[in-house]
Scaffold this active site. Structure first.
Site, PDB file in Angstrom:
ATOM      1  N   PHE A 421       0.823  -1.204   0.000  1.00 21.32           N
ATOM      2  CA  PHE A 421       0.000   0.000   0.000  1.00 21.32           C
ATOM      3  C   PHE A 421       0.865   1.265   0.000  1.00 21.32           C
ATOM      4  O   PHE A 421       0.497   2.268  -0.635  1.00 21.32           O
ATOM      5  CB  PHE A 421      -0.933  -0.010   1.206  1.00 21.32           C
ATOM      6  CG  PHE A 421      -2.173  -0.818   0.979  1.00 21.32           C
ATOM      7  CD1 PHE A 421      -3.206  -0.306   0.219  1.00 21.32           C
ATOM      8  CD2 PHE A 421      -2.301  -2.089   1.496  1.00 21.32           C
ATOM      9  CE1 PHE A 421      -4.357  -1.047  -0.009  1.00 21.32           C
ATOM     10  CE2 PHE A 421      -3.438  -2.842   1.280  1.00 21.32           C
ATOM     11  CZ  PHE A 421      -4.479  -2.323   0.529  1.00 21.32           C
ATOM     12  N   HIS A 422       1.996   1.256   0.695  1.00 25.10           N
ATOM     13  CA  HIS A 422       2.900   2.405   0.633  1.00 25.10           C
ATOM     14  C   HIS A 422       3.418   2.610  -0.788  1.00 25.10           C
ATOM     15  O   HIS A 422       3.529   3.750  -1.268  1.00 25.10           O
ATOM     16  CB  HIS A 422       4.074   2.215   1.596  1.00 25.10           C
ATOM     17  CG  HIS A 422       3.757   2.577   3.012  1.00 25.10           C
ATOM     18  ND1 HIS A 422       3.060   1.747   3.856  1.00 25.10           N
ATOM     19  CD2 HIS A 422       4.045   3.687   3.741  1.00 25.10           C
ATOM     20  CE1 HIS A 422       2.934   2.328   5.044  1.00 25.10           C
ATOM     21  NE2 HIS A 422       3.514   3.509   4.992  1.00 25.10           N
ATOM     22  N   GLU A 423       3.737   1.515  -1.462  1.00 23.45           N
ATOM     23  CA  GLU A 423       4.234   1.617  -2.834  1.00 23.45           C
ATOM     24  C   GLU A 423       3.153   2.165  -3.766  1.00 23.45           C
ATOM     25  O   GLU A 423       3.426   3.009  -4.631  1.00 23.45           O
ATOM     26  CB  GLU A 423       4.698   0.241  -3.312  1.00 23.45           C
ATOM     27  CG  GLU A 423       5.267   0.218  -4.718  1.00 23.45           C
ATOM     28  CD  GLU A 423       6.562   0.982  -4.844  1.00 23.45           C
ATOM     29  OE1 GLU A 423       6.882   1.434  -5.964  1.00 23.45           O
ATOM     30  OE2 GLU A 423       7.268   1.135  -3.819  1.00 23.45           O
TER      31      GLU A 423
END
Length: 496
Positions: A421-423
């Site tokens: 999700f950060h990516e």
């Protein structure tokens, strides 16, 4: 300990540091103020009580309760000045048992003065650098597709509601329910990703849309998982199987559109049919929080434009240039980056979520804990983002454990989901897939092990806390900023 009344019997004693008190009253207010320190000495040192006796003027003893007034010596030459074992105020054994408000005030004064000088120096060197083109593009219509995409994301919670209604009325099987929810949640993420990649949008709008899409995805997963569990409990109850709980929780299965709407806008990622509610909305308090949000958002934008942008523009790629130069750029970037990160945390987790909770009268406002006291990186991830942490525990970590997955593997899966999700939230708006954010989050796993080892090795919370600050804030975040900036500039052909 009660201090007996002091009586002065010799006029010459006035010049030897003695004072007189009749009935506990001082001769004048000035004398009362000046004798405060002496009274402290009296409390600590003068009236040595031993076996029911106290020391009088001439070193003799008097019985307690007698009518003879006691006379106390203060600052007498023969009186012992050192009577107990005491540690220095800043020693490791006593440093956390007393207030350091004065040192905190000094730090605030130093920060204000130093940063004021840096602001003046920056303005003299670069001038006014704030430009809104990178963040907003109000003069064009290129971001309208993203805005429309954000509005149409409301279709997916509505679709999930209809699926749950069909499941409640037993029109479709459990397998079909699970399959439909998988399709809905997957489309919730893919739809905004495709829109962002097809549109040349401003960076901030892309990040905002991806964050919103991820939040909707997490909410839909919680909505589907919770209703699945409530259906299982309802079926067990229909079969006559008792559901035991020591928390007096109502497990009634009822698919309510009103509950879904409230959950969709509530500052939580974990669905439940009802939430604790506050009695009313505090309008004055709400207005103050909105003003703070505007101010700190402006401060965050000022730091980014005036400080971070010049530093990254005058830097080289951290993995392709001189090592010492790269470290100098990272350390120079770490301070303004830390300020921006603090402002972001305060604006979102404290101000915005509390504003939203106040408008909805949402009662549970533990959106974060004291992550700044984290003894290691693992403590930080458990404390700083409580909505995501509760979602991970409820819908990922414990389900893994119930299915026989070891704790270490379950923890690795949680970090893997977080890294993905950060990516998505960074790489998609930048149109760059170098996996720096993914690697950075997955790198937290060995960092957690290292900081845990440091904490256990030294048995000192300060060592673990400082290790966390250095690895996460001073080194990690500035490195990611430089990596993504230079890759973005290379993609646009602005850097050779």
């Amino acid at each position: 300990m009660v201090i007996p009344d002091a009586v002065e019997s010799d006029p010459d004693l006035k010049h030897r540091g003695l004072r007189r008190r009749h009935g506990g009253l001082h001769d004048s207010p000035a004398e009362e103020e000046s004798s405060g320190s002496e009274e402290e000495v009296v409390k600590e040192s003068s009236s040595d009580e031993c076996n029911g006796k106290s020391v009088n003027l001439n070193g003799g003893e008097k019985e307690q309760g007698s009518d003879v007034p006691a006379v106390e010596f203060i600052y007498r030459a023969s009186f012992p000045a050192h009577r107990r074992i005491k540690e220095s105020p800043l020693s490791s054994d006593t440093i956390f048992r007393q207030s350091h408000a004065g040192l905190f005030n000094l730090c605030v004064v130093v920060l204000v003065s130093v940063n004021s000088r840096l602001i003046i120096e920056n303005l003299m060197k670069y001038g006014w650098l704030i430009e809104f083109g990178f963040w907003f593009s109000l003069t064009s219509l290129r971001d309208w597709p993203l805005f429309m995409c954000c509005l149409t994301l409301a279709i997916f919670p509505l679709a999930a509601f209809f699926v749950e209604k069909l499941a409640q009325r037993k029109y479709i099987s459990e397998t079909v329910v699970v399959l439909l929810h998988i399709i809905i949640t997957t489309t919730t993420l893919l739809y905004p990703v495709l829109v962002i990649l097809r549109c040349d949008s401003a960076f901030v709008f892309g990040v905002a849309l991806m964050l919103f899409a991820c939040i909707v995805w997490l909410k839909l997963v919680s909505y589907a998982h919770t209703n699945y569990d409530l259906r299982a409990i309802s079926k067990s109850t229909e079969k006559g199987e008792a559901v035991t709980s020591t928390l007096n929780i109502d497990y009634t299965y009822d698919v309510s559109f009103k509950s879904l709407v409230y959950f969709t806008v509530a500052p939580t990622l974990c669905y439940q049919p009802s939430y604790p509610r506050t009695p009313s909305i505090r309008k004055g308090w709400l207005l103050r929080q909105i003003v703070k949000l505007i101010i700190f958002t402006g401060v965050m934008g000022f730091i980014i434009e005036q400080y971070i942008n010049p530093i990254v523009q005058n830097s080289q790629h951290p993995l392709k240039g001189n090592l010492l130069y790269a470290m100098e750029r990272i350390l120079k970037l770490s301070i303004p980056n830390l300020y921006v990160w603090f402002c972001m945390f305060y604006c979102f987790f404290h101000l915005w979520l509390n504003i939203l909770a106040e408008l909805l009268r949402f009662g549970d406002r533990e959106f974060y804990k004291d992550w700044w006291n984290a003894k290691n990186v693992g403590d930080y991830w458990r404390l700083w983002n409580m909505p995501v942490h509760k979602w991970m525990i409820r819908h990922l970590y414990f389900p893994c454990l119930r299915n026989g997955i070891p704790k270490g593997v379950a923890l690795l899966i949680a970090f893997l989901v977080s890294a993905l999700f950060h990516e998505l939230c960074i790489a998609v708006p930048c149109h760059i897939f170098k996996w720096w954010a993914f690697i950075g989050i997955m790198f937290q796993v060995p960092v957690v092990l290292i900081t845990n080892y440091v904490q256990n090795k030294f048995q000192n919370s300060m060592v673990g806390n400082m290790t966390f600050w250095f690895t996460f804030c001073i080194l990690g975040q500035p490195m990611c900023v430089l990596l993504y900036y230079h890759d973005l500039m290379n993609r646009e052909g602005k850097v050779g």
